[in-house]
Scaffold this motif. Sequence first.
Motif, mmCIF file in Angstrom:
data_model
loop_
_atom_site.group_PDB
_atom_site.id
_atom_site.type_symbol
_atom_site.label_atom_id
_atom_site.label_comp_id
_atom_site.label_asym_id
_atom_site.label_seq_id
_atom_site.Cartn_x
_atom_site.Cartn_y
_atom_site.Cartn_z
ATOM 1 N N ALA A 60 0.845 -1.207 -0.042
ATOM 2 C CA ALA A 60 0.021 -0.083 -0.047
ATOM 3 C C ALA A 60 0.897 1.298 0.106
ATOM 4 N N VAL A 61 1.971 1.344 0.737
ATOM 5 C CA VAL A 61 2.856 2.455 0.802
ATOM 6 C C VAL A 61 3.406 2.558 -0.654
ATOM 7 N N LEU A 62 3.992 1.392 -1.220
ATOM 8 C CA LEU A 62 4.488 1.681 -2.431
ATOM 9 C C LEU A 62 3.483 2.157 -3.380
ATOM 10 N N ALA A 63 2.264 1.896 -3.452
ATOM 11 C CA ALA A 63 1.004 2.336 -4.265
ATOM 12 C C ALA A 63 0.967 3.782 -3.913
ATOM 13 N N LEU A 64 0.962 4.019 -2.739
ATOM 14 C CA LEU A 64 1.032 5.665 -2.287
ATOM 15 C C LEU A 64 2.016 6.490 -2.747
ATOM 16 N N ILE A 65 3.161 5.987 -2.740
ATOM 17 C CA ILE A 65 4.451 6.600 -3.384
ATOM 18 C C ILE A 65 4.252 6.568 -4.781
ATOM 19 N N PHE A 66 3.784 5.774 -5.535
ATOM 20 C CA PHE A 66 3.601 5.616 -6.899
ATOM 21 C C PHE A 66 2.736 6.729 -7.280
ATOM 22 N N PHE A 67 1.448 6.507 -6.640
ATOM 23 C CA PHE A 67 0.461 7.507 -7.290
ATOM 24 C C PHE A 67 0.584 9.004 -6.814
ATOM 25 N N MET A 68 1.473 9.149 -5.757
ATOM 26 C CA MET A 68 1.780 10.470 -5.354
ATOM 27 C C MET A 68 2.553 11.163 -6.455
ATOM 28 N N HIS A 69 3.483 10.621 -7.200
ATOM 29 C CA HIS A 69 4.372 10.935 -8.260
ATOM 30 C C HIS A 69 3.709 10.813 -9.602
ATOM 31 N N LEU A 70 2.555 10.242 -9.545
ATOM 32 C CA LEU A 70 1.858 10.316 -10.958
ATOM 33 C C LEU A 70 1.177 11.538 -11.198
ATOM 34 N N ASP A 71 1.427 12.133 -12.619
ATOM 35 C CA ASP A 71 0.696 13.066 -12.978
ATOM 36 C C ASP A 71 -0.602 13.059 -13.050
ATOM 37 N N TYR A 72 -1.744 13.615 -12.080
ATOM 38 C CA TYR A 72 -2.976 13.259 -12.120
ATOM 39 C C TYR A 72 -3.565 13.630 -13.545
ATOM 40 N N LYS A 73 -2.988 14.434 -14.364
ATOM 41 C CA LYS A 73 -3.619 14.727 -15.667
ATOM 42 C C LYS A 73 -3.625 13.332 -16.597
#
Lengths: 370, 594
Positions: A60-73
């Motif tokens: 879950a933490v890995l997923a959080l880090i991944f999505f945190m750096h994803l460009d929301y667009k």
Amino acid sequence: MLRIFDLKNKNFDFLLLSAVLTLASLGILMVYSTSSIFSLENYGDSTHFLKLHSIYLAVAVLALIFFMHLDYKFLRKLTYPSYFFGLVLLILVLIPGIGKEVGGAQRWITFSHFTFQPSEICKYIMVIYLAHSLTKKRERIESFWVGFFSHIFVAGLYIFLIFIEPDFGTSTVLLTLVFLMLFIGNVRLRYLLILGGISVVFAIGAVLTRGYRMDRIVSFLDPWKDPLGSGYQAVQSFVAFGMGGLYGSGLGGSSQKLFFLPQAHTDFIFSIIGEEFGFIGICVVIMLFLIVLFRSIRISLRAPDSFSCYLVFGFIILITLQAGINMGVAVGLLPTKGITLPFISYGGSSLVSTFAAMGIILGISRYADK
Amino acid sequence: MQNFKSRLIISAIILSQFFLIFFGRLFYLQILKGEEFEKFSAENSIRLLKVPAPRGKILDRNGKEIVVNRPSFNLVVFPREIKDVEAISHKLSEILGKPQFELEITLKKLIKQNFYTPTPIAKDITRDELAIVEINRDVLKGVDIEVNYVRSYPHGNSGSLILGYLGLASEDEIKEDPSIEADQQTGKFGIERNLEKNLVGEKGQKYIVVDALGRKVETPFFKDRLHDKDSSPGNDVQLTIDIDLQDTAESLLEDKSGAIVAMDINTGEILALASRPSFDLRDFSSSITREKWLEITNDEDFPFLNRATQGTYPPGSVFKIVTAYAALNEKAIDYNTKFYCPGHYKIGKRKFHCWKRAGHGWVDFKRSLVKSCDVYYYQVAEKLGIDKLSKYIKVFGFGSKTGFDLFEKEGVAPSREWKLRNFKKPWYKGETAITSIGQGYLNVTPIQVNVMTAAVANNGIILKPTLIKGPVEESDDSDKIRQVVLERSIVKKINDALWAVVNERGGTGGRAKSKLLDISGKTGTAQVVALGSEKGSDKFKDHAWFTSFAPSEYPEIAVTVLVENGGKGGSVAAPIAKEIIEKYHQIKNPSDDI
């Protein structure tokens, strides 16, 4: 130009992240405290659920880090593919052989060693779809067909498929989400009131036609009618809170966890927190959830564009609704519903998807007005 | 955009309100009512106790108690609360005198299979055992005493075959009525079974909270919230039986095998109905042991057979009442018809004997009954023929059930068609002769003979015997009357003869003559068919019959007595009938001296 990651901007909401991680740490403690006896008796290892939960949390933490750096667009580009992906999953789960039936409801798909609930992911897909569509149709949002009916139709398909699994709880959550998102998306109030009216009628019908739903309502209204039967969990939950008093019995000091088995580490973890940490501890937990809610709303209000605003709002609504329902059940203000407490309860798919959603919110927080 | 922001803030505020409500709720649960809820904690336990409902009582016609309830104490285990199986089974083995390992196995099984269900492990324990359990409360955590009701019989065994007994509900009964619980006792026999729905009460329930030592914890806060329910007792049943008369009847049959029926000839109400041998009701009061059950069911004397309604016997000479009525009504003879009895009579090539080998000489109608002359009836039968005779057999109710409230047998009413159907053989004239004196194929129950006798006493009404006085379903009186058939003038003549049977010198029923009141009756000595070598053994001795009514002039009661293998009706059955009737007279007129 399509950009998938934005690694440069690290200016995220630190307070929000801290609240989430604090709740997740409490979750580890509580999962161990509530499941150790059950684990020992059933798996010969008191840390069985603790180990699994730690692995899920790491993912879950890995997923959080991944999505945190994803460009929301980039997420917006995935709107339609993910909608159809979710639709396929919801249909597959209903097909016998692919969908796994547990206790009369077909909600699970097994994929080699891995079991997950499609509805868990579809809730978040629904948020992405609504955020995209509300943004796209902003100019004509007040029209009945474009602003209201098209969303109800597309979202309704999901809700209907989840309802017939049957999963009354998740469909209710989803319906509330749609209602609130259309509300902030400026859909005309009178359409929403009609939707609310129809939903209430429909919900009453759903309760009346299924005896077990009615039983739950009755035992919710009066758990003392059958304190050793249908009212058992509610009564035991009250006892847990009562045992906790102001200061609680201390970590691992719960004696009530034995009475909720096998749901002490999932649906009734909130009651055990109340018992072990008392009123003071439970207030802290609620405060943390409120911090998560308010910080996210703040991000939503300061979001750089409509899409990200709706997206943050939708995600935080989902998480808050689940937390609210779980707590409401535990304190006896809502009928028993199998919904876990976000960030804290044991359970892989809910933990990973909640953290992914928080990752996206945190990612957007980087662009928010400071 | 402003609109959007305000909507968003409104949503967030509404959502956060829910959490405020949770704060309030938790303050209430944890701070305000914390101590109250603590009473339901792991150390304390909520127990759901069943409040037993006493079964309805069974009363006699005067309201005297025949079957009542007494409290009994059961040891109940709450498997959920058992912690130390070994210590508890050790203590229980001391108290109950059962091997410890057996109790340990039972307890472990309960914990595994019946975790939430309180289960009795010893029923109807003694006061002494009860006291030891009370003293050892601290060891016996998870064991408690439950008060229940069991049947008690103030009149001992009297009427056991009518009253019946209770036993554990069968699987079929539970399937049919889900409100019956597995450890519930239901009526298995007699009135207890037939009126189960009426007698059974409705159980109540009560929640209590107990602490670690099994002591009750007071929970005023939950008193109104926990839904206790009072039990409601079953309804009483009133029988038509007069228990004092019943007691007399039972004691008169004490060492015999046979039956007594006493009925009110005007209403059909059964006043006493005794059958021996019977079983001991007390064996069934709490729970019967397997050994006892086998002993009773394998008894060669059939103690479960109600001989008054289910035993079928040849009626012997009491049947001459039917033949006499048939012959007079069909005008085969009149009151003055005389036949000569040399002690035997020839039909075809066969010679039929009179019971008195020396013969009765010239016999008229009245003397034929007083002396019970067989030869007279052989000749009557020859004139009458089987077809007319069998018509009257049915008229008097033989060959069909009387409509009595408990299980009964029909017996056999022979006729030409009956024989053809059952034996594929034609009827022989000689068979008419032996039928006319109550032998041959005829087979009747004592209650049928009693109904016949009542009809003779009440001027010709065939009654439906009843045993239950209340509760009664709405029905008019005609229900009690099956048919009105008999010709009064003929019945009157038969009555005169039946008075003479008892009261005239030389009558066969002389031993029923009473100083208190006039009794009329008819004796019967029914032959039991025996093969050569078995003759003479007790099993094949004649059945003794006596059927009677009294007072002769204005009859009230009909009494029928059958003693299996008793010998002569006049010497064995008649004195018993006399005592019953005298007892009846005494009950009615307590001041009269004998």
